[in-house]
Design a protein around this motif. Structure first.
Motif, PDB file in Angstrom:
ATOM      1  N   GLY A   1      -1.051  13.052  -1.423  1.00  0.00           N
ATOM      2  CA  GLY A   1      -0.572  11.689  -1.195  1.00  0.00           C
ATOM      3  C   GLY A   1      -1.048  11.096   0.114  1.00  0.00           C
ATOM      4  N   VAL A   2      -2.341  11.249   0.384  1.00  0.00           N
ATOM      5  CA  VAL A   2      -2.901  10.764   1.650  1.00  0.00           C
ATOM      6  C   VAL A   2      -3.843   9.588   1.390  1.00  0.00           C
ATOM      7  CG1 VAL A   2      -4.320  11.408   3.644  1.00  0.00           C
ATOM      8  CG2 VAL A   2      -2.677  13.042   2.708  1.00  0.00           C
ATOM      9  N   TYR A   3      -3.819   8.637   2.284  1.00  0.00           N
ATOM     10  CA  TYR A   3      -4.632   7.409   2.218  1.00  0.00           C
ATOM     11  C   TYR A   3      -6.099   7.748   1.938  1.00  0.00           C
ATOM     12  CZ  TYR A   3      -5.229   2.511   3.827  1.00  0.00           C
ATOM     13  OH  TYR A   3      -5.455   1.165   3.936  1.00  0.00           O
ATOM     14  N   SER A   4      -6.658   7.111   0.930  1.00  0.00           N
ATOM     15  CA  SER A   4      -7.979   7.532   0.454  1.00  0.00           C
ATOM     16  C   SER A   4      -9.098   7.422   1.487  1.00  0.00           C
ATOM     17  CB  SER A   4      -8.353   6.741  -0.797  1.00  0.00           C
ATOM     18  OG  SER A   4      -7.499   7.099  -1.862  1.00  0.00           O
ATOM     19  N   SER A   5      -9.004   6.438   2.385  1.00  0.00           N
ATOM     20  CA  SER A   5     -10.111   6.277   3.338  1.00  0.00           C
ATOM     21  C   SER A   5     -10.123   7.373   4.401  1.00  0.00           C
ATOM     22  CB  SER A   5     -10.058   4.895   3.993  1.00  0.00           C
ATOM     23  OG  SER A   5      -8.886   4.757   4.747  1.00  0.00           O
TER      24      SER A   5
ATOM     25  N   ALA B   1      -3.361   6.216  -2.275  1.00  0.00           N
ATOM     26  CA  ALA B   1      -3.667   7.641  -2.218  1.00  0.00           C
ATOM     27  C   ALA B   1      -4.108   8.172  -3.582  1.00  0.00           C
ATOM     28  CB  ALA B   1      -2.442   8.415  -1.735  1.00  0.00           C
ATOM     29  N   GLY B   2      -4.063   7.339  -4.585  1.00  0.00           N
ATOM     30  CA  GLY B   2      -4.382   7.812  -5.930  1.00  0.00           C
ATOM     31  C   GLY B   2      -3.418   8.906  -6.345  1.00  0.00           C
ATOM     32  N   ALA B   3      -2.163   8.750  -5.976  1.00  0.00           N
ATOM     33  CA  ALA B   3      -1.178   9.810  -6.179  1.00  0.00           C
ATOM     34  C   ALA B   3      -0.183   9.504  -7.286  1.00  0.00           C
ATOM     35  CB  ALA B   3      -0.413  10.055  -4.874  1.00  0.00           C
ATOM     36  N   LEU B   4      -0.160   8.275  -7.767  1.00  0.00           N
ATOM     37  CA  LEU B   4       0.854   7.913  -8.768  1.00  0.00           C
ATOM     38  C   LEU B   4       0.536   8.529 -10.129  1.00  0.00           C
ATOM     39  CD1 LEU B   4       1.545   4.105  -8.076  1.00  0.00           C
ATOM     40  CD2 LEU B   4       3.092   6.025  -7.632  1.00  0.00           C
ATOM     41  N   LEU B   5       1.581   8.964 -10.788  1.00  0.00           N
ATOM     42  CA  LEU B   5       1.453   9.509 -12.149  1.00  0.00           C
ATOM     43  C   LEU B   5       1.751   8.372 -13.129  1.00  0.00           C
ATOM     44  CD1 LEU B   5       3.328  12.858 -11.452  1.00  0.00           C
ATOM     45  CD2 LEU B   5       0.860  12.408 -11.392  1.00  0.00           C
ATOM     46  N   PRO B   6       1.239   8.482 -14.374  1.00  0.00           N
ATOM     47  CA  PRO B   6       1.399   7.366 -15.316  1.00  0.00           C
ATOM     48  C   PRO B   6       2.838   6.876 -15.458  1.00  0.00           C
ATOM     49  CG  PRO B   6      -0.104   8.995 -16.201  1.00  0.00           C
ATOM     50  CD  PRO B   6       0.433   9.573 -14.927  1.00  0.00           C
ATOM     51  N   GLN B   7       3.786   7.796 -15.522  1.00  0.00           N
ATOM     52  CA  GLN B   7       5.175   7.406 -15.687  1.00  0.00           C
ATOM     53  C   GLN B   7       5.674   6.569 -14.508  1.00  0.00           C
ATOM     54  OE1 GLN B   7       6.864   7.614 -18.412  1.00  0.00           O
ATOM     55  NE2 GLN B   7       8.624   6.622 -17.431  1.00  0.00           N
ATOM     56  N   GLU B   8       5.200   6.932 -13.310  1.00  0.00           N
ATOM     57  CA  GLU B   8       5.594   6.198 -12.097  1.00  0.00           C
ATOM     58  C   GLU B   8       4.998   4.793 -12.091  1.00  0.00           C
ATOM     59  OE1 GLU B   8       5.987   9.759  -8.817  1.00  0.00           O
ATOM     60  OE2 GLU B   8       3.971   9.231  -9.483  1.00  0.00           O
ATOM     61  N   VAL B   9       3.762   4.694 -12.560  1.00  0.00           N
ATOM     62  CA  VAL B   9       3.119   3.375 -12.634  1.00  0.00           C
ATOM     63  C   VAL B   9       3.919   2.490 -13.586  1.00  0.00           C
ATOM     64  CG1 VAL B   9       1.044   2.119 -13.359  1.00  0.00           C
ATOM     65  CG2 VAL B   9       0.828   4.299 -12.128  1.00  0.00           C
ATOM     66  N   LYS B  10       4.259   3.071 -14.714  1.00  0.00           N
ATOM     67  CA  LYS B  10       5.007   2.329 -15.729  1.00  0.00           C
ATOM     68  C   LYS B  10       6.319   1.802 -15.142  1.00  0.00           C
ATOM     69  CE  LYS B  10       6.865   2.956 -20.271  1.00  0.00           C
ATOM     70  NZ  LYS B  10       6.628   3.205 -21.612  1.00  0.00           N
TER      71      LYS B  10
ATOM     72  N   LEU C   1      -5.873  17.332   5.729  1.00  0.00           N
ATOM     73  CA  LEU C   1      -5.283  16.340   4.820  1.00  0.00           C
ATOM     74  C   LEU C   1      -3.864  16.735   4.408  1.00  0.00           C
ATOM     75  CD1 LEU C   1      -8.445  15.578   2.649  1.00  0.00           C
ATOM     76  CD2 LEU C   1      -7.360  14.044   4.300  1.00  0.00           C
ATOM     77  N   ILE C   2      -3.677  18.009   4.133  1.00  0.00           N
ATOM     78  CA  ILE C   2      -2.342  18.478   3.727  1.00  0.00           C
ATOM     79  C   ILE C   2      -1.349  18.273   4.863  1.00  0.00           C
ATOM     80  CG2 ILE C   2      -0.982  20.548   3.137  1.00  0.00           C
ATOM     81  CD1 ILE C   2      -2.602  19.960   0.740  1.00  0.00           C
ATOM     82  N   GLU C   3      -1.796  18.583   6.088  1.00  0.00           N
ATOM     83  CA  GLU C   3      -0.925  18.420   7.256  1.00  0.00           C
ATOM     84  C   GLU C   3      -0.572  16.936   7.455  1.00  0.00           C
ATOM     85  OE1 GLU C   3       0.556  20.724   8.954  1.00  0.00           O
ATOM     86  OE2 GLU C   3       1.434  19.386  10.462  1.00  0.00           O
ATOM     87  N   LEU C   4      -1.562  16.066   7.244  1.00  0.00           N
ATOM     88  CA  LEU C   4      -1.310  14.619   7.383  1.00  0.00           C
ATOM     89  C   LEU C   4      -0.287  14.165   6.341  1.00  0.00           C
ATOM     90  CD1 LEU C   4      -5.002  13.475   7.953  1.00  0.00           C
ATOM     91  CD2 LEU C   4      -3.154  13.281   9.623  1.00  0.00           C
TER      92      LEU C   4
ATOM     93  N   MET D   1       0.816  -1.210   0.000  1.00  0.00           N
ATOM     94  CA  MET D   1       0.000   0.000   0.000  1.00  0.00           C
ATOM     95  C   MET D   1       0.856   1.270   0.000  1.00  0.00           C
ATOM     96  SD  MET D   1      -3.039  -1.012   2.658  1.00  0.00           S
ATOM     97  CE  MET D   1      -1.969  -1.156   4.081  1.00  0.00           C
ATOM     98  N   MET D   2       0.206   2.359  -0.405  1.00  0.00           N
ATOM     99  CA  MET D   2       0.864   3.669  -0.442  1.00  0.00           C
ATOM    100  C   MET D   2       2.167   3.586  -1.254  1.00  0.00           C
ATOM    101  SD  MET D   2      -1.134   5.746   1.296  1.00  0.00           S
ATOM    102  CE  MET D   2      -0.452   7.099   2.254  1.00  0.00           C
ATOM    103  N   ALA D   3       2.058   2.916  -2.393  1.00  0.00           N
ATOM    104  CA  ALA D   3       3.248   2.655  -3.212  1.00  0.00           C
ATOM    105  C   ALA D   3       3.965   3.929  -3.637  1.00  0.00           C
ATOM    106  CB  ALA D   3       2.855   1.829  -4.436  1.00  0.00           C
TER     107      ALA D   3
END
Lengths: 342, 292
Positions: A287-291, A172-181, A311-314, A141-143
């Motif tokens: 980049g915060v955990y979605s839940s 966190a739904g934070a990865l960009l396409p290049q990072e996923v690749k 959220l930003i502080e977290l 998680m939180m890759a």
């Protein structure tokens, strides 16, 4: 579509687990039965059913379940002719006891989830799941929080414990396409087991990132119908399947039936539209955990502060999945600091 | 002043930190550090400090039973099961810092004079030592029906033992919340956070109570924090307790003393500090008996 793996793609529908966050863990047995039955009829491969935070997650920290997840797992198993029922287990929250119970009720696949740098806490659970004869996958998680080399090292640990696939989990739904690749390619090159990808749509990249992952060789893919998952949801399953179909990838799942299920069954169940609102956008951006989304909104209201500031502080404090107690703590702290400033 | 003699078995991190804590005790005289690896840092440090340093394990106690009346076991659960038998035969008091739990659970902040008659007591878990006193404090004035604790520790402070068997932590801590904390039902969660620099140990305690009384609960918690501070000076509330209906939420932070461990490892520090305090309670009791 060109894929760097010749293994079949297997889809896991997560709305009955990841969507549990959105439903504030208030799923009824009737809802779970209907969704599971219709997913089974559509030909879904796997259906994940658990509390949003995995087995044993019904707590004050994460929210109590309305119906015991074991009852929901049993109900889903009962409705499925072909689809397999999966469960999620986060070591530190759930234990092997809950896993055994779920297995006895008919769950046949488990994803054992840890923070991306803490894979070694999963050894006990992965080996127990294999002993039980369950299909056993690792979930990092939180890759986005770890460099790719670290991810590879941790995935190899899970492989060594007996995991049959390891997921890049973009909690966190934070990865960009290049990072996923980059991350999927690195895992495919370093592991001899399958690679999976779990997206969140907070930056509206879930389907695009999932396609990138599939091209790079990921074969275990998660989606949530109508985006019924934490934050802005996951890769929208019926959309993903339609796009894959257009690209010539047929997974044996009936797209019309999925569309109907989304429209007639899941849509009316969802408490509010799963669009990308400012809260879920900030999840992906910071980049915060979605839940954390709904918890932060509630804490914001309680202490009279903007949930985005929480959220930003977290994000700044590098909080990891499961640390929902930090939301209240940070909110109370921010509120106190504001009062001092006035 | 006469002191009660004690030895430590297990020259790893916990045993070594314990050595520094015992050095300061007014009622306990540490005599020996017992390990199995002559090259271990713990044994080397013990030797440098002038303590007996054995590397033949519990055999050394069988050979020299006079060196200690109190024996701290900082090995592993499996090993302690074997040690417990030997220590019982030798008539030694065992303070068990492993998850073996052969004897009853104890927290020095929750005084039950009953445990002074035991011959083997168990220190529960780090999360238990940090949270059970608070559950007990709330329970004593408001009757806790459900208590849930979340222990968040820095990844760096979680040793291989904890990582290999994290279920042991959650299950043992839950039992401690019920048996020592007094909650009708308990639940424990543990989270490892890898942030750099490492975070201090933090614990959140949620309690659902039958008799809500904000003032009495707050007072009881504050008194308990002072009690724990006596042996863990870096134990503190992060916020005032939060109240919501029948629920009270308490945030605690534990900064270690920085003996052998860095200060962020409050989770390890609270274990050795609590074990020292429990042993001192026993030692005072033994000394009183001797003087009669």
């Amino acid at each position: 579509m060109k894929r760097k793996s010749d293994k079949p793609i297997k889809i896991t529908e997560v709305c009955l687990r990841d969507g549990s966050h959105v439903m504030q863990h208030q799923y009824t047995e009737a809802q779970v039965r209907r969704v599971a039955r219709e997913l089974d009829e559509a030909g879904m491969h796997y259906i994940e059913v658990s509390h949003g935070d995995g087995l044993g997650g019904s707590t004050l920290q994460y929210g109590k379940s309305l119906v015991d997840e074991m009852k929901l797992i049993e109900a889903a198993v009962d409705e499925c002719q072909n689809s397999k029922v999966a469960v999620l287990l986060l070591p530190g929250i759930g234990t092997v006891h809950e896993l055994k119970q779920a297995h006895e009720l008919g769950a046949s696949l488990v994803r054992v989830a840890t923070h991306v740098t803490e894979a070694d806490v999963s050894a006990q659970h992965i080996s127990m799941a294999r002993e039980l004869g369950m299909e056993t996958l690792g979930f990092l998680m939180m890759a986005h929080m770890a460099p790719t080399e670290k991810l590879v090292e941790q995935a190899k640990l899970m492989e060594s414990y007996g995991a049959q696939a390891v997921y890049v989990t973009d909690s966190a739904g934070a990865l960009l396409p290049q990072e996923v690749k980059e991350k999927i390619a690195a895992l495919r090159n370093s592991l001899s087991i399958e690679v999976g990808f779990h997206a969140h749509n907070n930056l509206s990249l879930a389907v695009a990132n999932t396609l990138t992952a599939i091209e790079e060789g990921a074969t275990r893919i998660d989606g949530s119908i109508r985006c019924l998952g934490a934050g802005a949801g996951n890769a929208q399953t019926e959309v993903l399947l339609s796009v894959l179909d257009r690209m010539g990838v047929n997974l044996g799942i009936d797209i019309y039936k999925m569309m109907d299920l989304a429209e007639n069954t899941v849509g009316p169940m969802i408490p509010r539209a799963q669009e990308i609102n400012r809260g879920s956008l900030v999840l992906g951006y910071a980049g915060v955990y979605s839940s954390f989304l709904l918890h932060a909104e509630r804490a914001g209201q309680r202490f009279g502060i903007d949930s985005r500031d929480i959220l930003i502080e977290l994000g700044k404090r590098k909080v990891v999945g499961g640390q929902e107690d930090m939301i209240l703590d940070v909110a109370a702290e921010l509120a106190k600091a504001r009062k001092l400033e006035v | 002043m006469v002191k009660i003699k004690a030895a430590i078995i297990g020259s790893g991190n916990i045993g070594t930190d314990l050595m520094y804590k015992l050095e300061r005790s007014e009622v306990i005289e540490l005599t020996a550090m017992i390990g199995i690896d002559p090259e271990s840092d713990g044994l080397k440090r013990a030797k440098e400090k002038g303590y007996l340093a054995f590397h033949n394990g519990i055999q050394s106690l069988k050979d020299n039973p006079e060196i200690a009346d109190i024996v701290f076991d900082a090995t592993s659960a499996k090993t302690h099961v074997r040690h417990a038998k030997v220590l019982a035969e030798l008539g030694k008091l065992a303070i068990d810092l492993t998850p073996a739990a052969r004897g009853p659970f104890v927290s020095p902040a929750v005084k039950t004079d009953a445990y002074l008659n035991e011959k083997n007591v168990n220190m529960i878990t780090c999360g238990g030592q940090a949270t059970i006193p608070i559950v007990h404090a709330i329970n004593s004035v408001a009757d806790v029906s459900y208590a849930e604790i979340v222990a968040t520790i820095s990844s760096k402070s979680a040793g291989p033992g904890t990582r290999a068997n994290i279920d042991e932590f959650t299950i043992t801590t839950r039992r401690g919340i019920e048996e020592v904390g007094g909650a009708d039902k308990g639940k424990a969660l543990i989270i490892l956070n890898p942030a750099e620099p490492p975070i201090l140990m933090r614990d959140t305690i949620y309690c659902e109570v039958k008799n809500m009384d904000e003032a009495a609960i707050t007072k009881s918690i504050e008194q308990m924090v002072e009690t724990v501070k006596e042996y863990v000076p870096g134990y503190r509330l992060k916020q005032e307790p939060l109240f919501d209906g029948n629920r009270v939420t308490v945030f605690v932070e534990v900064e270690g003393a920085g003996d052998y461990f860095p200060i962020y490892a409050g989770n390890l520090d609270i274990m050795t500090a609590a074990a020292t305090r429990v042993a001192e309670d026993f030692a005072i009791h033994m000394l009183e008996k001797q003087s009669v």
